[in-house]
Design a protein around this motif. Structure first.
Motif, short mmCIF file in Angstrom:
data_model
loop_
_atom_site.label_atom_id
_atom_site.label_comp_id
_atom_site.label_asym_id
_atom_site.label_seq_id
_atom_site.Cartn_x
_atom_site.Cartn_y
_atom_site.Cartn_z
N ALA A 1 0.81 -1.22 0.00
CA ALA A 1 0.00 0.00 0.00
C ALA A 1 0.84 1.27 0.00
CB ALA A 1 -0.91 0.00 1.24
N ARG A 2 2.15 1.17 0.16
CA ARG A 2 2.95 2.40 0.33
C ARG A 2 2.95 3.20 -0.97
NH1 ARG A 2 6.70 -0.77 -2.09
NH2 ARG A 2 8.45 0.33 -3.04
N PRO A 3 3.05 4.53 -0.89
CA PRO A 3 3.18 5.34 -2.11
C PRO A 3 4.58 5.14 -2.70
CG PRO A 3 2.98 6.73 -0.14
CD PRO A 3 3.01 5.32 0.33
N ARG A 4 4.66 4.37 -3.78
CA ARG A 4 5.97 3.92 -4.28
C ARG A 4 6.80 5.06 -4.84
NH1 ARG A 4 2.44 0.63 -6.31
NH2 ARG A 4 2.78 1.14 -8.51
N ASP A 5 6.18 6.17 -5.22
CA ASP A 5 6.95 7.28 -5.79
C ASP A 5 7.72 8.06 -4.73
OD1 ASP A 5 4.51 8.02 -4.72
OD2 ASP A 5 4.34 9.82 -5.98
N ARG A 6 7.37 7.89 -3.45
CA ARG A 6 8.11 8.66 -2.45
C ARG A 6 8.50 7.86 -1.20
NH1 ARG A 6 4.73 10.03 1.40
NH2 ARG A 6 2.50 9.98 0.95
N CYS A 7 8.28 6.56 -1.23
CA CYS A 7 8.70 5.73 -0.09
C CYS A 7 9.51 4.54 -0.62
CB CYS A 7 7.46 5.26 0.68
SG CYS A 7 7.87 4.11 1.99
N LEU A 8 10.82 4.58 -0.36
CA LEU A 8 11.70 3.51 -0.86
C LEU A 8 11.48 2.23 -0.05
CD1 LEU A 8 15.07 5.50 -1.03
CD2 LEU A 8 13.53 4.95 -2.93
N LEU A 9 11.71 1.10 -0.70
CA LEU A 9 11.67 -0.18 0.01
C LEU A 9 13.04 -0.84 -0.11
CD1 LEU A 9 10.14 -2.40 1.56
CD2 LEU A 9 9.38 -3.31 -0.65
N LEU A 10 13.68 -1.05 1.05
CA LEU A 10 14.99 -1.72 1.06
C LEU A 10 14.85 -3.00 1.86
CD1 LEU A 10 15.47 1.60 1.79
CD2 LEU A 10 17.75 0.91 1.18
N ILE A 11 15.44 -4.09 1.36
CA ILE A 11 15.34 -5.31 2.15
C ILE A 11 16.69 -5.99 2.34
CG2 ILE A 11 12.94 -5.60 1.34
CD1 ILE A 11 13.62 -8.10 0.07
N ALA A 12 16.90 -6.44 3.57
CA ALA A 12 18.15 -7.09 3.96
C ALA A 12 17.85 -8.56 4.28
CB ALA A 12 18.74 -6.38 5.17
N PRO A 13 17.97 -9.44 3.28
CA PRO A 13 17.61 -10.84 3.52
C PRO A 13 18.54 -11.49 4.55
CG PRO A 13 17.90 -10.39 1.16
CD PRO A 13 18.43 -9.21 1.91
N ALA A 14 18.00 -12.46 5.27
CA ALA A 14 18.80 -13.26 6.20
C ALA A 14 18.17 -14.63 6.26
CB ALA A 14 18.80 -12.62 7.59
N MET A 15 18.93 -15.64 5.84
CA MET A 15 18.39 -17.00 5.87
C MET A 15 19.51 -18.01 5.64
SD MET A 15 16.38 -16.74 2.22
CE MET A 15 15.94 -15.04 2.52
N ASN A 16 19.19 -19.26 5.83
CA ASN A 16 20.12 -20.36 5.56
C ASN A 16 20.52 -20.33 4.08
OD1 ASN A 16 19.72 -23.23 4.21
ND2 ASN A 16 20.89 -23.49 6.10
N LYS A 17 21.76 -20.75 3.80
CA LYS A 17 22.28 -20.61 2.42
C LYS A 17 21.47 -21.42 1.40
CE LYS A 17 25.74 -24.25 2.51
NZ LYS A 17 27.09 -24.70 2.33
N GLU A 18 20.92 -22.57 1.84
CA GLU A 18 20.12 -23.37 0.89
C GLU A 18 18.81 -22.64 0.56
OE1 GLU A 18 21.42 -25.79 -0.51
OE2 GLU A 18 22.99 -26.44 0.87
N MET A 19 18.25 -22.00 1.59
CA MET A 19 17.01 -21.25 1.36
C MET A 19 17.26 -20.09 0.41
SD MET A 19 15.51 -21.17 5.23
CE MET A 19 13.89 -20.49 4.93
#
Ligand code: CTP
Length: 422
Positions: free
Chosen positions: A130-148
């Protein structure tokens, strides 16, 4: 008498703010052992002047409690899609509207799958959609087992998210909580902080290359001794960080220092002045003429002026009763003057480490080296310190940058360079 730099100051007043100060950051936590690192990130964001709100998924609370994040941030933690602390009970709309950026750290494989396919079955997945994509950035820092992480399903989801303009931070390679080693570790909090600063800074130098020298040089006398100076490299590294935040492609050539490379900065380590000159020449020779013309060279290194004429192949031993050895010196090449004499040449910025008469010595040096801009400072007062003050000299006159952190001064210097370039 140099003119005052009011003209420059007026121009700078309109420049948008850098980094994290006053920015609204929504920190989102999904399931993962790495959630403990997010506690450190939250503190660092607050220290950097950001405003914080925190959202947790149900399973994230199995790793770190909402109370911990609440205590660290001093803000309520949101977990429920129907949270009645939000006046219209539309937390999924209000939180996205509020934020300049959402950082999900850690981001689990399950959350990535839901985000990639637009599934809205909890507060976090719904507010991201729902975020307004033109003015709210989305950054993601994945963390999981290497196989996943390496599973084709996760890789497919990552590709979809990237196509949807999600900024991926990592994952890193290394030891994992499950006892394995490989890709899937969450980035360290300082890297996440720098990545956010980077994403939220104005891109004054977008597309330009910036070559920076930093730190001291070390001129060997024998295999165990040498001559160096007290430069820590902090100013040069801060400038590399600011140039990268401003969108430049940064190559940092560093003498012997014990500093971590700034986010997204390519680094070459050197020891002596001759090594540094060779690295600078190589970097420029690898660029096309049209790229050099638009590039910037910032010579922050405290290059040793002389080196011993000969380096003893074995340690020089003390001979009892004999006088101390006398050393012969030869002058090192002036790296900055050499770059300034090239054609085509980058926009060259020098530093002057003086002990007195900053304006006179700095301006004389700027003219002698034939460079458009020079930053003068009192060398012995700033080496190794976190704070500094600079006198900026260019063809328009001089301007004092008063006592501030080296990071702040670096940003002001980059703004001044961008202003002289346009
Ligand atoms: N510099 C350089 N190569 C050298 C000496 C200096 O590239 N061999 C650069 C520094 O990185 C800095 C500028 O020249 O940007 C001025 O350095 P500084 O040491 O202050 O001045 P010098 O030219 O060495 O003159 P002096 O020591 O006589 O003040």
């Amino acid at each position: 008498m140099a003119q005052d730099g009011n003209e420059l100051i007026t121009k700078h007043a309109t420049m948008p703010p850098w980094g994290l100060e006053g920015k609204r950051i929504l920190v989102a936590v999904s399931a993962g052992v790495a959630a403990y690192k997010t506690c450190i990130l939250v503190r660092a964001l607050i220290r950097a002047g950001a405003m914080i709100k925190i959202v947790m998924t149900e399973s994230a609370r199995a790793f770190v409690s909402a109370e911990t994040f609440q205590a660290l941030s001093g803000e309520p933690v949101y977990t429920d899609l129907w949270d009645d602390r939000v006046s219209n009970r539309m937390a999924h709309i209000e939180l996205g509207r509020w934020a300049d950026a959402i950082i999900i750290a850690p981001a689990s494989a399950d959350l990535m799958a839901r985000l990639a396919h637009g599934i809205c079955n909890d507060l976090l997945s719904t507010l991201c959609l729902a975020r307004p994509r033109d003015r709210c950035l989305l950054l993601i820092a994945p963390a999981m087992n290497k196989e996943m992480w390496s599973h084709p399903a996760t890789q497919r989801n990552a590709a979809i998210l990237e196509k949807d303009a999600t900024i991926f931070l990592g994952p890193d390679r290394g030891d994992q909580a499950c006892g394995e080693t490989g890709d899937g570790r969450m980035l360290e909090p300082d890297d996440l902080l720098q990545a956010l600063e980077h994403a939220l800074s104005p891109k004054f130098l977008a597309g330009r290359h910036c070559l920076i020298t930093a730190g001291p040089t070390f001129e060997a006398i024998d295999p165990v001794r040498g001559i160096t100076n007290r430069s820590s490299g902090k100013m040069g590294f801060a400038i590399a960080r600011a140039a990268s935040q401003a969108g430049a492609i940064v190559h940092l050539i560093a003498g012997p220092v014990s500093l971590k490379s700034p986010w997204q900065v390519h680094r070459t380590d050197v020891v002596s002045a001759l090594d540094m000159k060779q690295a600078v020449d190589r970097a420029l020779e690898s660029m096309q003429h049209s790229v050099i013309e638009r590039s910037i060279f910032i010579s922050v290194a405290a290059v040793a002026d002389w080196r011993p004429a000969e380096i003893a192949s074995q340690k020089i031993k003390k001979q009892h009763g004999e006088s101390a050895p006398s050393l012969q010196f030869i002058e090192n090449p002036d790296i900055l003057a050499g770059v300034a004499a090239r054609s085509p040449r980058p926009f060259c910025v020098g530093f002057a480490a003086e002990s007195e008469m900053l304006h006179e010595h700095g301006e004389a040096k700027r003219k002698k080296k034939n460079i458009p801009m020079l930053a003068a400072n009192i060398g012995h007062e700033t080496f190794g310190q976190d704070l500094n003050q600079l006198l900026l000299l260019d063809a328009r006159g001089s301007r004092s940058l008063p006592l501030a952190t080296k990071e702040k001064l670096a940003q002001q210097l980059i703004e001044a360079i961008a202003s002289d370039l346009t």
